[in-house]
Write an enzyme that holds these catalytic residues in place. Sequence first.
Site, PDB file in Angstrom:
ATOM      1  N   ASP A   6       0.839  -1.195   0.000  1.00  0.00           N
ATOM      2  CA  ASP A   6       0.000   0.000   0.000  1.00  0.00           C
ATOM      3  C   ASP A   6       0.875   1.246   0.000  1.00  0.00           C
ATOM      4  O   ASP A   6       1.978   1.251   0.557  1.00  0.00           O
ATOM      5  CB  ASP A   6      -0.855   0.050   1.270  1.00  0.00           C
ATOM      6  CG  ASP A   6      -2.043  -0.882   1.209  1.00  0.00           C
ATOM      7  OD1 ASP A   6      -2.334  -1.411   0.134  1.00  0.00           O
ATOM      8  OD2 ASP A   6      -2.681  -1.073   2.261  1.00  0.00           O
ATOM      9  N   LYS A   7       0.354   2.298  -0.551  1.00  0.00           N
ATOM     10  CA  LYS A   7       1.077   3.573  -0.557  1.00  0.00           C
ATOM     11  C   LYS A   7       1.502   3.954   0.860  1.00  0.00           C
ATOM     12  O   LYS A   7       2.630   4.422   1.074  1.00  0.00           O
ATOM     13  CB  LYS A   7       0.184   4.664  -1.155  1.00  0.00           C
ATOM     14  CG  LYS A   7       0.812   6.047  -1.187  1.00  0.00           C
ATOM     15  CD  LYS A   7      -0.134   7.054  -1.826  1.00  0.00           C
ATOM     16  CE  LYS A   7       0.485   8.445  -1.857  1.00  0.00           C
ATOM     17  NZ  LYS A   7      -0.421   9.448  -2.480  1.00  0.00           N
TER      18      LYS A   7
END
Length: 335
Positions: free
Chosen positions: A151-152
């Site tokens: 995930d970012k």
Amino acid sequence: MSHANPIEDDDDAPAEVLEARIDTPGVRLDKALAEAFPTLSRARLQALLAAGAVSRDGLPLTGGASKARPGLYAVALPPVAPADPQPEAIPLTVLYEDADLIVIDKPAGMAAHPAPGSETGTLVNALLAHCGAGLSGIGGVARPGIVHRLDKDTSGVMVAAKTDRAHAGLSALFATHDIERTYIALTRGAPSPSKGRIETRIGRSSGDRKKMAVLRTGGREAITDYLVQTTFGQPARAGGAPLAARVACTLHTGRTHQIRVHLSSKGSPILGDATYGSGSPAAPVRAAIVAAGLTRQALHAAVLGFVHPVTGQPLRFETAPPPDMIRLEQLLSEL
């Protein structure tokens, strides 16, 4: 040579979801869909069906030749492909690099590859500057070298491929789960029992297509082993749950948002997780989150181990969580 399916957590939600109710049973499904969604051609709808992007009442459909049944149909349109990513001189913490692959400690806030809302400043942009034209092209124009994703807002260890043979080999390792992956999470409360395996099916949520969810049917198998390493804050009553915990999670599969969904399903969502953090932490924990400056989910990919796909050398990398998580854990230990 095709690119393996994305393995790890990612904010790769569809850009748009179209919905329409179909109440005319017996009509061929792709024809009924074409009438219900006039902006999409039958060929496009057949491709979306094959990709699992069409659902009826939350259940994914596949065969366009079958007959339509009454229900609410949803079509998840993939994001518009971004323009070719450009090299950007973004500093990277390189843990290992050779002619075939590179291992980095990804900071929170950096997306793995360009996508709507994150067209620049991604790991791909940084790798293009660092590695030049040497990245594997199997992942396509927008995702050169990318074998798995975080995930970012998840920090931690990632590997990227610099050659096609490394990309194919790493993709095979991820596909067969021959990868050691352990994450550290700081959670609201603590999962019970303190050690266990979460084994479910995970797929798109029928209520929110941008979220993943534990499903009774459909979706894909998801397996996470967890161990509560430390608890913080005394339970308010005998037998009650602590205020927070540090949990080590080992992945045996790599579904989108797997750890975040699994811990939430156990009633102990990751602190700072705006998407899956249902319910609010206790006031002292909320204050600690603010004081630590945590503005993301407290999740760190701490360990990545695998056999080098070209040389056969065993490799294992371990990094400590970044300062926001370290500070939060210090503050939680004082509760």
